[in-house]
Design a protein around this motif. Structure first.
Motif, PDB file in Angstrom:
ATOM      1  N   THR A 130       0.839  -1.189   0.000  1.00  0.00           N
ATOM      2  CA  THR A 130       0.000   0.000   0.000  1.00  0.00           C
ATOM      3  C   THR A 130       0.879   1.246   0.000  1.00  0.00           C
ATOM      4  OG1 THR A 130      -0.150   0.089   2.414  1.00  0.00           O
ATOM      5  CG2 THR A 130      -1.854  -1.169   1.243  1.00  0.00           C
ATOM      6  N   VAL A 148      -3.846   3.577  -1.233  1.00  0.00           N
ATOM      7  CA  VAL A 148      -4.241   2.585  -2.226  1.00  0.00           C
ATOM      8  C   VAL A 148      -3.410   1.327  -2.075  1.00  0.00           C
ATOM      9  CG1 VAL A 148      -5.044   4.304  -3.913  1.00  0.00           C
ATOM     10  CG2 VAL A 148      -2.675   3.525  -3.974  1.00  0.00           C
ATOM     11  N   GLY A 206      -4.564  -3.420 -11.225  1.00  0.00           N
ATOM     12  CA  GLY A 206      -5.412  -3.939 -10.157  1.00  0.00           C
ATOM     13  C   GLY A 206      -5.485  -3.029  -8.951  1.00  0.00           C
ATOM     14  N   GLY A 262      -1.837  -3.745  -5.866  1.00  0.00           N
ATOM     15  CA  GLY A 262      -2.264  -4.917  -6.621  1.00  0.00           C
ATOM     16  C   GLY A 262      -1.160  -5.389  -7.535  1.00  0.00           C
ATOM     17  N   LEU A 280     -11.504   4.533  -9.213  1.00  0.00           N
ATOM     18  CA  LEU A 280     -11.791   3.495  -8.223  1.00  0.00           C
ATOM     19  C   LEU A 280     -13.261   3.499  -7.812  1.00  0.00           C
ATOM     20  CD1 LEU A 280      -8.591   3.775  -6.003  1.00  0.00           C
ATOM     21  CD2 LEU A 280      -9.059   2.184  -7.876  1.00  0.00           C
ATOM     22  N   THR A 329      -6.492  -0.718  -6.003  1.00  0.00           N
ATOM     23  CA  THR A 329      -7.741  -0.630  -5.232  1.00  0.00           C
ATOM     24  C   THR A 329      -7.576   0.375  -4.096  1.00  0.00           C
ATOM     25  OG1 THR A 329      -7.059  -2.473  -3.800  1.00  0.00           O
ATOM     26  CG2 THR A 329      -8.450  -3.016  -5.710  1.00  0.00           C
ATOM     27  N   PRO A 342     -15.700   1.621 -11.388  1.00  0.00           N
ATOM     28  CA  PRO A 342     -14.943   0.510 -11.984  1.00  0.00           C
ATOM     29  C   PRO A 342     -15.271   0.262 -13.448  1.00  0.00           C
ATOM     30  CG  PRO A 342     -16.539  -0.275 -10.351  1.00  0.00           C
ATOM     31  CD  PRO A 342     -16.467   1.200 -10.200  1.00  0.00           C
TER      32      PRO A 342
END
Length: 400
Positions: free
Chosen positions: A135, A396, A370, A399, A253, A372, A256
């Motif tokens: 993160t 965030v 990816g 990913g 985000l 998130t 999507p």
């Protein structure tokens, strides 16, 4: 009989988190509303697209900071409008025309296109720095350092001082309970710029600062005007892009379907940047203006000598101009947004800001499709100001 303007109360914290319901009410009140500052200073607010666009190009709306401060002083004692440093955004012609001419060549479309390798290099370096971490705070670790490193390179300023630049910018542009924070930051930043000017005079380089000193030696600029120019470039040169990258990532985000569309249509990214700018205008309110003579807007009469706020964020969410304005639609065929302003004071760095947004967001999505959100979106901290629209932090998960 003159039409009476509607009224709007001073925004509270919920406005900072989501200003658009309030801006919609302001638009529905009529062409002009009145807002009062915490100190009781009345300011007329324009938020409809057609009226905002017209006002931005209307010479009857002055921007001279000294005159605006005098108008404020006549109404409420002790209100500081932040015009202590004079620069292009708070000047009127002929001074504005002269100042803009001296810096315009550094930010033309052709000159900015030549900066692409530099922007790519800095973007890659920052993404390398966060690689392998689960993160990150996208604002602190990516969105802020990117434009700051770029403007430092263009000015010839030490990149290692960027934390100080950000602290000064935050104190100057956002609300603080202690008015001394503004004065302290402004003084420190002005002194710092003066020191950098002295250093660059002794050690010329291939940068904007050296060019400004040459213009000063040719009698085209004063020392105070150079300080004001650098002040504007240092703050304005990063604030818009920081806000753009943070809010654009959050918008993806939150939507999507639009993220999937963008990943499948990567060549559309340059055009999509315009939709991000419309959807969350990085500068929500244009620089404070005042009426130099009486102005009538759709039957509402604003007398001469009144302070005026022009809402870029309100204009860019106007349903009379943009179908479904509260939806993020990355393939809109007609951008037409006013995020960079309009008229004489249109943002000088618009080409650079869009290039930074395109390359940085594209590289981020290429490496981390990816991506998130790693926090509750309702608890994300927003900049505490009605002038800017940006996140303080955006955790965030990277990913894959």
């Amino acid at each position: 009989m003159d039409t009476v303007a509607g009224t709007a109360t001073q925004p509270e914290v919920p406005y900072i988190a989501d200003p658009y319901p309030t801006l919609a009410r302001i638009r529905s009140n009529g062409p002009v509303s009145i807002l009062h500052s915490d100190e009781g200073l009345p300011m007329w607010v324009i938020a409809r697209y057609r009226d905002v666009r017209a006002a931005l190009a209307d010479p009857r709306f002055g921007q001279d900071a000294r005159r605006a401060q005098a108008l404020a002083d006549d109404r409420v004692a002790g209100v500081t409008l932040g015009g202590d440093v004079v620069h292009m955004l708070n000047s009127d012609p002929p001074d504005h025309t002269r100042l803009r001419r001296l810096i315009h060549a550094a930010f033309t479309a052709r000159r900015v296109a030549a900066m692409r390798p530099m922007v790519d290099r800095i973007t890659t370096s920052l993404l390398d720095d966060i690689a392998g971490r689960r993160t990150v705070d996208l604002v602190k670790d990516f969105a802020f350092p990117l434009p700051m490193l770029i403007i430092c390179e263009l000015l010839g300023f030490p990149a290692e001082d960027r934390a100080a630049y950000r602290a000064w910018s935050t104190a100057i542009l956002t609300h603080s309970d202690d008015p001394a924070d503004f004065a302290t930051a402004l003084g420190e930043m002005t002194d710092y710029i003066g020191g950098q000017l002295r250093h660059r005079r002794a050690h010329p380089g291939d940068d904007i600062l050296t060019g400004l000193l040459a213009a000063r030696d040719a009698g085209e600029l004063t020392d105070d005007e150079i300080v004001g120019m650098v002040f504007l470039l240092l703050i304005g040169g990063h604030e818009t892009t920081v806000n753009l990258l943070g809010t654009a990532t959050l918008a993806l985000l939150r939507h999507p379907d639009q993220l999937r569309w963008l990943l499948a249509n990567r060549p559309a990214l340059p055009a999509a940047i315009d939709e991000f700018l419309r959807y969350e205008s990085p500068v929500s309110m244009a620089t404070l203006r005042f009426t130099t003579e009486q102005v009538d807007i759709d039957g509402v009469r604003i007398p001469a000598g009144e302070l005026v706020l022009v809402s870029l964020g309100g204009a860019n969410r106007d349903p009379d101009r943009f179908p479904e304005p509260d939806r993020l639609i990355l393939d809109r065929s007609d951008p037409g947004h006013l995020a960079f302003g309009h008229g004489l004071h249109r943002c000088l760095g618009a080409f650079l800001g869009k290039l930074e947004g395109e390359l940085a967001l594209g590289a981020l999505l290429d490496r981390h499709p990816g991506l998130t959100l790693a926090a509750d979106e309702h608890e994300l901290p927003w900049r505490n100001t009605i002038m800017l629209r940006g996140l303080e932090s955006l955790p965030v998960a990277l990913g894959d």
